[in-house]
Design an enzyme around this catalytic site. Structure first.
Site, PDB file in Angstrom:
ATOM      1  N   HIS A  41       6.800  10.378 -11.133  1.00  0.00           N
ATOM      2  CA  HIS A  41       7.153  11.760 -10.814  1.00  0.00           C
ATOM      3  C   HIS A  41       6.399  12.300  -9.902  1.00  0.00           C
ATOM      4  O   HIS A  41       6.146  13.558  -9.820  1.00  0.00           O
ATOM      5  CB  HIS A  41       7.129  12.645 -12.263  1.00  0.00           C
ATOM      6  CG  HIS A  41       8.509  13.487 -12.355  1.00  0.00           C
ATOM      7  ND1 HIS A  41       8.788  14.165 -13.484  1.00  0.00           N
ATOM      8  CD2 HIS A  41       9.456  13.720 -11.478  1.00  0.00           C
ATOM      9  CE1 HIS A  41       9.800  14.829 -13.297  1.00  0.00           C
ATOM     10  NE2 HIS A  41      10.439  14.464 -12.080  1.00  0.00           N
ATOM     11  N   CYS A  66       5.121  18.810 -15.833  1.00  0.00           N
ATOM     12  CA  CYS A  66       4.946  17.441 -15.530  1.00  0.00           C
ATOM     13  C   CYS A  66       4.721  17.025 -14.079  1.00  0.00           C
ATOM     14  O   CYS A  66       3.656  16.485 -13.751  1.00  0.00           O
ATOM     15  CB  CYS A  66       6.403  16.633 -15.820  1.00  0.00           C
ATOM     16  SG  CYS A  66       6.379  14.927 -15.346  1.00  0.00           S
TER      17      CYS A  66
END
Length: 154
Positions: free
Chosen positions: A106, A55
């Site tokens: 993120h 991610c």
């Protein structure tokens, strides 16, 4: 009557753990009528790949256009993208777009007080921010979503 030339709208959808080739509009097995309708009005990139299978480095690479060996984001550590980085969200804002973020970036360190990090996200080029964390971090993070849940007694 005068008509101004309008910039096209840009809607960028990035999903975790979702294979784009599963959308029904590209022949996949999932029933995705809403995504199919959006795809019909826009562009679907079917030949894309990520420079990183995790991610954080994938998102940092996508925002910055740089490989993990250049950014230093190798895994899902608490990496913080520099607010000075040349990223596409700033470029869109500088072209006159109103930019909004809904969901998870993120790109700035993960959990905690996400509402308190909105000034950093403004520096990343987002005018309006309603960011969340990932599903596991939501129970220990302060976001607009968790604040709405609290008001509902959830």
């Amino acid at each position: 009557m005068s008509y101004e030339k309008r910039q096209p709208n840009v809607l960028f959808i990035m999903a975790d753990q979702f294979r784009g080739d599963w959308m029904s509009c590209v022949g996949g097995p999932a029933k995705t009528p809403t995504l199919d309708a959006i795809a019909k009005e826009g562009v679907v990139f079917t030949q894309c790949s990520t420079c990183a299978p995790l991610c954080v480095p994938a998102r940092i690479g996508l925002f910055s256009g740089k490989y993990a060996h250049t950014t230093g984001a190798w895994d899902n550590q608490k990496f913080i993208l520099s607010p000075d980085a040349n990223i596409w969200s700033k470029q869109l804002r500088d072209l006159g777009y109103d930019t909004s973020l809904f969901g998870k970036t993120h790109i700035h360190g993960g959990s905690g007080d996400i509402i308190g990090r909105e000034p950093m996200l403004n520096l990343y080029g987002f005018d309006t921010v309603d960011e969340i964390t990932g599903p596991h971090a939501s129970c220990k993070s302060r976001t607009h979503m968790t604040e709405r849940w609290a008001k509902l007694g959830l």
